[in-house]
Design a protein around this motif. Sequence first.
Motif, mmCIF file in Angstrom:
data_model
loop_
_atom_site.group_PDB
_atom_site.id
_atom_site.type_symbol
_atom_site.label_atom_id
_atom_site.label_comp_id
_atom_site.label_asym_id
_atom_site.label_seq_id
_atom_site.Cartn_x
_atom_site.Cartn_y
_atom_site.Cartn_z
ATOM 1 N N ASP A 1 -19.856 89.511 -4.550
ATOM 2 C CA ASP A 1 -19.361 88.249 -4.856
ATOM 3 C C ASP A 1 -18.412 88.107 -6.075
ATOM 4 O O ASP A 1 -18.776 89.003 -6.965
ATOM 5 N N ASP A 2 -17.369 87.478 -5.895
ATOM 6 C CA ASP A 2 -16.504 87.493 -7.297
ATOM 7 C C ASP A 2 -17.093 86.694 -8.429
ATOM 8 O O ASP A 2 -16.609 87.104 -9.706
ATOM 9 N N ASP A 3 -18.242 85.957 -8.270
ATOM 10 C CA ASP A 3 -18.889 85.465 -9.352
ATOM 11 C C ASP A 3 -19.852 86.604 -10.311
ATOM 12 O O ASP A 3 -19.634 86.668 -11.329
ATOM 13 N N ILE A 4 -20.245 87.424 -9.482
ATOM 14 C CA ILE A 4 -20.834 88.623 -9.975
ATOM 15 C C ILE A 4 -19.914 89.574 -10.712
ATOM 16 O O ILE A 4 -20.076 89.900 -11.988
ATOM 17 N N LEU A 5 -18.872 89.845 -9.903
ATOM 18 C CA LEU A 5 -17.807 90.746 -10.519
ATOM 19 C C LEU A 5 -17.423 90.205 -11.995
ATOM 20 O O LEU A 5 -17.007 90.639 -13.069
ATOM 21 N N ASP A 6 -17.102 88.703 -11.953
ATOM 22 C CA ASP A 6 -16.548 87.974 -13.229
ATOM 23 C C ASP A 6 -17.556 88.297 -14.385
ATOM 24 O O ASP A 6 -17.343 88.325 -15.522
ATOM 25 N N THR A 7 -18.883 88.032 -13.937
ATOM 26 C CA THR A 7 -20.083 88.087 -15.181
ATOM 27 C C THR A 7 -20.072 89.456 -15.619
ATOM 28 O O THR A 7 -20.166 89.727 -16.879
ATOM 29 N N LEU A 8 -19.651 90.746 -14.925
ATOM 30 C CA LEU A 8 -19.714 91.885 -15.415
ATOM 31 C C LEU A 8 -18.486 92.322 -16.221
ATOM 32 O O LEU A 8 -18.675 93.366 -16.899
ATOM 33 N N GLY A 9 -17.537 91.573 -16.260
ATOM 34 C CA GLY A 9 -16.343 91.860 -17.224
ATOM 35 C C GLY A 9 -15.883 93.427 -16.927
ATOM 36 O O GLY A 9 -15.830 93.684 -15.658
ATOM 37 N N ASP A 10 -15.595 93.993 -17.837
ATOM 38 C CA ASP A 10 -15.219 95.573 -17.724
ATOM 39 C C ASP A 10 -16.116 96.346 -16.812
ATOM 40 O O ASP A 10 -15.840 97.379 -16.011
ATOM 41 N N ALA A 11 -17.286 96.070 -16.587
ATOM 42 C CA ALA A 11 -18.321 96.989 -15.793
ATOM 43 C C ALA A 11 -17.961 96.694 -14.519
ATOM 44 O O ALA A 11 -18.402 97.560 -13.797
ATOM 45 N N ALA A 12 -17.332 95.609 -14.030
ATOM 46 C CA ALA A 12 -16.764 95.414 -12.575
ATOM 47 C C ALA A 12 -15.957 96.768 -12.224
ATOM 48 O O ALA A 12 -15.739 96.921 -10.976
ATOM 49 N N SER A 13 -15.422 97.415 -13.099
ATOM 50 C CA SER A 13 -14.663 98.598 -12.846
ATOM 51 C C SER A 13 -15.230 99.533 -12.366
ATOM 52 O O SER A 13 -14.521 100.591 -11.725
ATOM 53 N N LEU A 14 -16.674 99.500 -12.576
ATOM 54 C CA LEU A 14 -17.558 100.519 -11.783
ATOM 55 C C LEU A 14 -17.964 100.625 -10.413
ATOM 56 O O LEU A 14 -18.419 101.229 -9.640
ATOM 57 N N GLN A 15 -17.280 99.262 -9.762
ATOM 58 C CA GLN A 15 -17.860 98.937 -8.436
ATOM 59 C C GLN A 15 -17.523 100.184 -7.341
ATOM 60 O O GLN A 15 -18.066 100.409 -6.529
ATOM 61 N N GLY A 16 -16.274 100.934 -7.665
ATOM 62 C CA GLY A 16 -15.923 101.735 -6.722
ATOM 63 C C GLY A 16 -16.767 102.851 -6.693
ATOM 64 O O GLY A 16 -16.792 103.707 -5.615
ATOM 65 N N THR A 17 -17.586 103.121 -7.578
ATOM 66 C CA THR A 17 -18.405 104.230 -7.749
ATOM 67 C C THR A 17 -19.736 103.945 -6.857
ATOM 68 O O THR A 17 -20.497 104.749 -6.475
ATOM 69 N N SER A 18 -19.789 102.885 -6.491
ATOM 70 C CA SER A 18 -21.117 102.288 -5.572
ATOM 71 C C SER A 18 -21.248 103.129 -4.191
ATOM 72 O O SER A 18 -21.916 103.278 -3.570
ATOM 73 N N GLN A 19 -19.915 103.586 -3.937
ATOM 74 C CA GLN A 19 -20.020 104.433 -2.647
ATOM 75 C C GLN A 19 -20.303 105.966 -2.652
ATOM 76 O O GLN A 19 -20.782 106.399 -1.490
ATOM 77 N N PHE A 20 -20.699 106.263 -3.781
ATOM 78 C CA PHE A 20 -20.998 107.570 -4.095
ATOM 79 C C PHE A 20 -22.592 107.510 -4.735
ATOM 80 O O PHE A 20 -22.686 107.315 -5.829
ATOM 81 N N PRO A 21 -23.767 107.855 -3.939
ATOM 82 C CA PRO A 21 -24.965 107.636 -4.477
ATOM 83 C C PRO A 21 -25.227 108.551 -5.836
ATOM 84 O O PRO A 21 -26.008 108.005 -6.575
ATOM 85 N N ASN A 22 -24.915 109.611 -5.736
ATOM 86 C CA ASN A 22 -25.252 110.557 -6.920
ATOM 87 C C ASN A 22 -24.401 109.834 -8.156
ATOM 88 O O ASN A 22 -24.829 109.890 -9.365
ATOM 89 N N ARG A 23 -23.373 109.178 -8.031
ATOM 90 C CA ARG A 23 -22.634 108.373 -9.279
ATOM 91 C C ARG A 23 -23.127 107.311 -9.510
ATOM 92 O O ARG A 23 -23.430 106.665 -10.790
ATOM 93 N N VAL A 24 -23.955 106.574 -8.636
ATOM 94 C CA VAL A 24 -24.583 105.372 -8.679
ATOM 95 C C VAL A 24 -25.740 105.604 -9.906
ATOM 96 O O VAL A 24 -25.894 104.776 -10.840
ATOM 97 N N LYS A 25 -26.494 106.833 -9.657
ATOM 98 C CA LYS A 25 -27.549 106.975 -10.619
ATOM 99 C C LYS A 25 -26.883 107.086 -11.971
ATOM 100 O O LYS A 25 -27.417 106.752 -13.036
ATOM 101 N N CYS A 26 -25.688 107.633 -12.216
ATOM 102 C CA CYS A 26 -25.033 107.895 -13.401
ATOM 103 C C CYS A 26 -24.762 106.495 -14.241
ATOM 104 O O CYS A 26 -24.977 106.226 -15.380
ATOM 105 N N ALA A 27 -24.378 105.664 -13.140
ATOM 106 C CA ALA A 27 -23.871 104.235 -13.924
ATOM 107 C C ALA A 27 -25.060 103.498 -14.319
ATOM 108 O O ALA A 27 -25.020 102.578 -15.113
ATOM 109 N N LEU A 28 -26.309 103.918 -13.372
ATOM 110 C CA LEU A 28 -27.638 102.896 -13.761
ATOM 111 C C LEU A 28 -28.443 103.435 -14.801
ATOM 112 O O LEU A 28 -29.409 102.889 -15.218
#
Length: 174
Positions: free
Chosen positions: A107-134
């Motif tokens: 949702d665009d509202d979620i991405l807007d809320t996250l500011g720069d952190a929304a730039s990490l959305q592409g990493t959600s495709q890679f489970p091992n990278r999700v752990k790094c981001a979280l």
Amino acid sequence: MHSLDQLYQQIILDHAQARTGSGTIPDTATNSSHQVNPTCGDEVTLALSLGTDGTIDDLVWEGEGCSISQASLSMMCELVDGKTPAEIRALDEAFSTMMHSRGGDVDDDILDTLGDAASLQGTSQFPNRVKCALLGWMALRDALVHAEGERRRRSDEPDGRPRPRSSALRRGSG
């Protein structure tokens, strides 16, 4: 590479280098958490304190890891600065939702809320990278629980200072 992907990659690299919030954890820190990603070895120790109004008063982290984990920590620090625990939990939920989207629409509202952190959305495709981001968010959640517990204990005391625990409780026999 798509121009938006290039922009997001640059934002991630900029935050990984800037390391907002990175510093030395004080020896006196009581509201801290150490988290490790066993998959890749990234690790972070994060400490925070709440001000008299209940907002984040101070937040500092030490850690080593990949650009994703370091950038995520930097972005997180910018997002939560001066926020209340309830606001932090809402940001944590939004970030977690994005990171568990597996590259799907968020949702665009979620991405807007996250500011720069929304730039990490592409990493959600890679489970091992999700752990790094979280990783930093996990440390923040844990340290926040400690801080809120300390705040409750202090508010229960007439002089605002916590009572010492009994020795039986410290030994775990009470």
